[in-house]
Design a protein around this motif. Structure first.
Motif, PDB file in Angstrom:
ATOM      1  N   ASN A 140       0.818  -1.215   0.000  1.00 45.05           N
ATOM      2  CA  ASN A 140       0.000   0.000   0.000  1.00 45.05           C
ATOM      3  C   ASN A 140       0.850   1.262   0.000  1.00 45.05           C
ATOM      4  OD1 ASN A 140      -3.032  -0.604   0.228  1.00 45.05           O
ATOM      5  ND2 ASN A 140      -2.143  -2.060   1.661  1.00 45.05           N
ATOM      6  N   ARG A 141       2.027   1.177   0.595  1.00 48.28           N
ATOM      7  CA  ARG A 141       2.941   2.317   0.566  1.00 48.28           C
ATOM      8  C   ARG A 141       3.426   2.565  -0.865  1.00 48.28           C
ATOM      9  NH1 ARG A 141       5.453   0.984   4.833  1.00 48.28           N
ATOM     10  NH2 ARG A 141       7.178  -0.141   3.868  1.00 48.28           N
ATOM     11  N   VAL A 142       3.725   1.501  -1.586  1.00 47.71           N
ATOM     12  CA  VAL A 142       4.136   1.630  -2.989  1.00 47.71           C
ATOM     13  C   VAL A 142       3.035   2.300  -3.807  1.00 47.71           C
ATOM     14  CG1 VAL A 142       4.590   0.321  -5.113  1.00 47.71           C
ATOM     15  CG2 VAL A 142       5.768  -0.292  -2.997  1.00 47.71           C
ATOM     16  N   LEU A 143       1.793   1.873  -3.619  1.00 49.31           N
ATOM     17  CA  LEU A 143       0.676   2.448  -4.374  1.00 49.31           C
ATOM     18  C   LEU A 143       0.486   3.927  -4.049  1.00 49.31           C
ATOM     19  CD1 LEU A 143      -1.783   2.409  -6.204  1.00 49.31           C
ATOM     20  CD2 LEU A 143      -3.104   1.423  -4.313  1.00 49.31           C
ATOM     21  N   ALA A 144       0.498   4.277  -2.756  1.00 51.06           N
ATOM     22  CA  ALA A 144       0.269   5.672  -2.353  1.00 51.06           C
ATOM     23  C   ALA A 144       1.341   6.602  -2.922  1.00 51.06           C
ATOM     24  CB  ALA A 144       0.223   5.778  -0.829  1.00 51.06           C
ATOM     25  N   GLN A 145       2.607   6.183  -2.811  1.00 49.12           N
ATOM     26  CA  GLN A 145       3.701   7.013  -3.329  1.00 49.12           C
ATOM     27  C   GLN A 145       3.593   7.172  -4.848  1.00 49.12           C
ATOM     28  OE1 GLN A 145       6.624   8.043  -0.956  1.00 49.12           O
ATOM     29  NE2 GLN A 145       4.635   7.940   0.002  1.00 49.12           N
ATOM     30  N   SER A 146       3.194   6.095  -5.513  1.00 45.61           N
ATOM     31  CA  SER A 146       3.058   6.132  -6.971  1.00 45.61           C
ATOM     32  C   SER A 146       1.935   7.063  -7.409  1.00 45.61           C
ATOM     33  CB  SER A 146       2.800   4.720  -7.512  1.00 45.61           C
ATOM     34  OG  SER A 146       3.867   3.864  -7.185  1.00 45.61           O
ATOM     35  N   MET A 147       0.888   7.130  -6.636  1.00 44.22           N
ATOM     36  CA  MET A 147      -0.223   8.034  -6.966  1.00 44.22           C
ATOM     37  C   MET A 147       0.226   9.494  -6.873  1.00 44.22           C
ATOM     38  SD  MET A 147      -3.455   6.075  -5.157  1.00 44.22           S
ATOM     39  CE  MET A 147      -4.672   7.297  -5.659  1.00 44.22           C
TER      40      MET A 147
END
Length: 469
Positions: free
Chosen positions: A108-115
């Motif tokens: 979820n950290r990967v997704l949030a940063q990517s957004m």
């Protein structure tokens, strides 16, 4: 039938004399899991490509100039998306690996940063695309007949880019987690909306304005807005593996996470830039042949996209299955899943090759009744029947390498094959050797053949099994 399947999909044959790293599920269970992940992404890719073809058919009613105008925007549009596509490759690979490791917070950290990165890049790229639309399209080969329509289409698509790329990054994460049905539903609904508004806006039905080529662009943007709404809803459920709590701290940029994304994303970006450079140069070479030849070429590329969809769907499955298996420290399972995806892909590609050989001219009749375009169509479909077998195989192998984090090698393949061989061979066969559009398609065949050879060599080497991400 079961006996035949057991011979084709046999884990022991894949591993040969290599000892397993743990318990191996039975072949039926492995095949069932492969299909469970693969069929939604394959169906999604196929139907998205089919909608693209329907989109072109609807635009084609305006004339060959309209097909060419929309076709001219294809490569500039994908150049604008290159950053986001490379980011999405990294997101899928990292989320797959984190799921295999059981690290939900990390995923979820990967997704949030990517957004966050997606929003930042989208603002800059959208502004550049809108401001420089006209010189960009002149560079790609627009002429007096196509330029105005192409520029209008490109500006509208660029203005709605933010909706598209935000949906793309969420769907990439869902695919990495193996939730391919979510991305499938999102794209099916958004493309259905696109078709409806195409009908309403291209020719002006039920009181809607007749916007022509620009109407197709508006319809696409409306479809991506719907896709974004559905994508956001997919990560709003606390029980899901991917769950975004929309808190400020979650979206603060973190050096460690960004470094991990950049490690894979930078190579993927290089790959995308090589791809887009090669595709753009190649399209410019074909555009010089004139509006009719380019329109026929564009129809052929739509057909190629349909066949690519099967390979792309299985490639998505290999990214998820290979990435998760490597996250579990099970290289043996990664090899098995790749082999199963490749064998399904071979069946699909051989079936498509037979279909393309039979229908040839009939496919092109869906787009145009001009005899010159239909003559081109017969030649192109014979080439496509050959290309599809190589294309599906190399796309699946490339997906495996990306899922393992071996994105640098895939970038090198794109540099050698797409950025060099396709445009150079296409130019030589088209102009110095005087073979016209047929020569351009020979360049495409040579590109696909080289990619197949290079990715197959890497997969067989097994080096991708030991990459840490």
């Amino acid at each position: 039938m079961n006996a035949l399947l057991s011979k084709i999909f046999c884990a022991q044959r894949v591993l040969k004399n290599t000892p397993p790293q743990g318990e191996i599920p039975d072949d039926e269970t492995l095949l069932r899991r492969t299909f469970r992940v693969a069929w939604p992404s394959t169906l999604e890719s196929f139907l998205v490509a089919l909608v693209g073809m329907v989109d072109t058919i609807m635009v084609s009613r305006l004339g060959a100039y309209a097909i060419a105008a929309v076709g001219l925007t294809t490569q500039p549009k994908f150049i604008c998306l290159a950053v986001f596509m490379s980011l999405n490759i990294a997101v899928s690979a990292l989320v797959a690996r984190r799921k295999g490791e059981g690290d939900r917070e990390g995923a979820n950290r990967v997704l949030a940063q990517s957004m966050v990165l997606t929003v930042m890049f989208a603002i800059v790229i959208t502004a550049i695309a809108i401001l420089f639309a006209e010189p960009i399209l002149r560079l790609t080969g627009s002429n007096a007949e196509t330029h105005e329509s192409a520029a209008a289409y490109f500006r509208i698509i660029s203005a709605g880019m933010i909706f598209n790329v935000m949906s793309m990054v969420i769907n990439a994460a869902q695919r990495g987690a193996g939730n391919t049905k979510i991305a499938m539903r999102t794209n099916l609904v958004s493309n259905g909306v696109n078709i409806v508004f195409n009908y309403l806006l291209i020719e002006g039905h039920f009181g809607f304005p007749r916007l022509g080529v620009a109407g197709a662009a508006v319809a696409t943007v409306i479809g991506t807005m719907v896709a974004l709404a559905m994508s956001v809803l997919s990560v709003a459920h606390p029980e899901g593996f991917l769950y975004l709590q929309f808190q400020k701290k979650r979206f603060r940029l973190e050096r460690s996470t960004l470094a991990t994304i950049a490690n894979i994303g930078s190579s993927s970006l290089a790959e995308q830039l090589f791809l887009r450079f090669g595709f753009l140069t190649y399209a410019m070479i074909v555009a010089r042949l004139g509006t009719t030849a380019f329109a026929a070429h564009q129809v052929g590329m739509n057909v190629i996209t349909i066949s690519f969809a099967f390979g792309d769907g299985l490639s998505v499955a290999s990214v998820a299955l290979v990435g998760q298996s490597l996250g579990e420290k099970r290289g043996d399972l990664a090899r098995i899943y790749l082999s199963f995806c490749q064998r399904v892909g071979l069946f699909c590609s051989l079936t498509l090759a037979v279909v393309y050989s039979v229908v040839s001219r009939d496919v092109f009749r869906l787009f145009s009744s001009e005899e010159e375009i239909l003559v081109y169509g017969e030649m192109i479909m014979r080439m496509v029947a050959l290309i599809v077998i190589m294309q599906v195989a190399q796309v699946i192998s490339s997906g495996c390498l990306r899922g393992a984090g071996d994105t640098k090698y895939v970038a090198i393949v794109s540099l050698v094959s797409v950025a060099c061989i396709r445009p150079l061979a296409g130019y030589v066969f088209t102009y110095p050797l005087g073979m016209g559009l047929f020569g351009a398609w020979i360049g495409l065949v040579l590109d696909q053949f080289m990619r197949l050879i290079l990715t197959s060599i890497r997969v067989r080497s097994g080096k991708w099994l030991n990459i840490r991400i």
